[in-house]
Design a protein around this motif. Structure first.
Motif: not given
Length: 453
Positions: A314-318, A324-326, A391-393, A402-404
């Protein structure tokens, strides 16, 4: 401006935080000058939404705001979209990346809901921001189509999409993102589907050799910290699911699995299968949650191109300030994905409280993400690249920051304005050209995230 408000949530998430967030959001809408019809009560099931719709019958509405208080399936959103023709928007909320539980998973709920609306021909505005923010309602409810354009795929040396996938159960209700056309998969992509009942999985798991399970449990304790601290019977059940799936892959000549991973694995069998599927991913037998068949096909393509494991996420955060995104899933990442600076550990499912899951941050490196998408009922290949940062968890389970290449803002707009699926596949390495060639070979247009603006 007269607005109908629906605050949607699922009780397996943090209901207290969701209620507080919903109240703040509804207050912000009123502060922005809206006449709010409805209240901040969390609507947790379809009957509650139907009751709210009945109360609104006959109202002349200027718009509808869905407050995505937590992740939930999109059936309630689709019902709202079908019942009310006024402009509609969804408000989702960021969460701190503090290494703890993903308490709301609101953004992923927005993604799932936007996709469902696209499948019924509805556009939607959206906001991903704090509940205390006063939204620009005119902009939020605007009807301009901002969806990204696809282009023809670039031909090249093509890897095949053909594979043989075991479908274990059916995708959950309200997860249109995981639906698929079996006949089209066969004729266009060469994908064979082997249907397997959940009861067949559970029966095979129960019949697994006790000695084999004991050896696997000892091996898991060597690979993962904390196995011995978990419920040993539930850990054993999860490992039994792994052996059942692994044996089915061999006996049925399967290249991967799409598994209905909840709720029955928890409620009827008594474990999480996330760790089992993570292990299969590491063995290059891609296994996708929520019976996402196209997700498995995409992961299989990526692993073949990169010659290394892939997984669905999943992509859960921006965070546009951090650009970045998570990428996150409960615990589905194979150990190959673990940051070498972190000791991988065993854990329980954060909502269902059962093992066995992997937990670690993803290792840094270049990645390719891809998805065979059916957004707005049009087949296309979505592909993009980025960099997993050290990065930390971010959240419990397995996650990576992730940096797209296109930037966080552009990627977020492409995902939601394009009403894409909430799942993407990810693999380490740059295999974008191979993904495009595979798309060209089956005449799929490409939605290029790298070109998103």
């Amino acid at each position: 401006m007269k607005l109908a408000v629906f605050c949607l949530a699922r009780p397996t998430f943090d209901v207290e935080l969701a209620a507080e967030t919903a109240r703040s959001a509804v207050d912000s809408l009123a502060r922005g000058g809206a006449e709010v019809l409805g209240d901040a009560m969390l609507l947790l099931e379809a009957a509650m939404v139907e009751e709210r719709l009945a109360d609104l019958a006959g109202q002349d509405l200027d718009g509808v705001i869905i407050v995505q208080a937590t992740f939930c399936d999109a059936a309630m959103t689709a019902a709202i979209g079908k019942a009310i023709t006024a402009p509609l928007a969804i408000w989702a909320f960021p969460e701190p990346r503090d290494g703890g539980r993903l308490r709301l998973n609101s953004f992923c709920g927005l993604s799932l809901a936007a996709h469902a609306l696209g499948k019924i021909g509805r556009r939607c505005g959206w906001l991903h921001g704090p509940a205390e923010e006063t939204p620009d309602l005119a902009a939020l409810l605007g009807t301009e189509d901002r969806s990204p354009a696809s282009r023809p795929a670039k031909p090249g040396t093509a890897a095949s999409l053909a594979c043989r996938v075991g479908l274990v159960g059916e995708h959950p209700a309200g997860f249109d993102t995981c639906a698929f056309d079996e006949a089209a998969l066969k004729t266009r992509f060469g994908v064979d589907v082997e249907r397997i009942d959940l009861t067949a999985l559970f029966d095979a798991a129960k019949a697994a050799d006790d000695g084999r399970i004991g050896r696997l449990q000892a091996e898991a304790a060597e690979r993962l910290e904390g196995v011995d601290a978990l419920d040993s019977e539930q850990v054993a059940r999860s490992l039994r699911c792994y052996t059942a799936l692994r044996d089915m892959a061999e006996s049925k000549s399967l290249d991967g699995f799409a598994v209905r991973c909840w709720p029955e694995t928890f409620t009827e069998y008594g474990c999480a299968v996330c760790g089992a599927m993570a292990t299969l991913n590491g063995e290059r037998i891609p296994a996708s949650c929520e019976a996402d068949m196209l997700g498995t096909v995409g992961s299989h393509l990526l692993q073949d191109l990169a010659d290394s494991p892939a997984m669905l996420t999943d992509i859960v955060d921006f965070d546009t300030a951090d650009d970045t995104a998570v990428l996150w899933h409960c615990g589905l990442a194979p150990l190959d994905f673990c940051d070498p600076a972190f000791a991988p550990r065993a854990t329980i499912h954060t909502n269902r409280r059962m093992p066995l899951l992997h937990e670690f941050p993803l290792k840094p490196g270049r990645v390719t993400v891809a998805r065979i998408s059916q957004s707005r009922s049009e087949l296309k290949m979505v592909v993009g690249r980025g960099e997993i940062l050290q990065r930390p968890m971010s959240f419990t389970g397995t996650s990576g920051v992730i940096r797209f290449d296109c930037g966080a803002g552009a990627a977020r707009r492409a995902l939601i304005d394009g009403q894409l699926e909430h799942h993407v596949s990810v693999v380490y390495g740059d295999v974008k050209d191979g993904v495009e060639a595979a798309a060209a070979a089956v005449d799929l247009p490409v939605l290029d995230l790298d070109a998103a603006r």
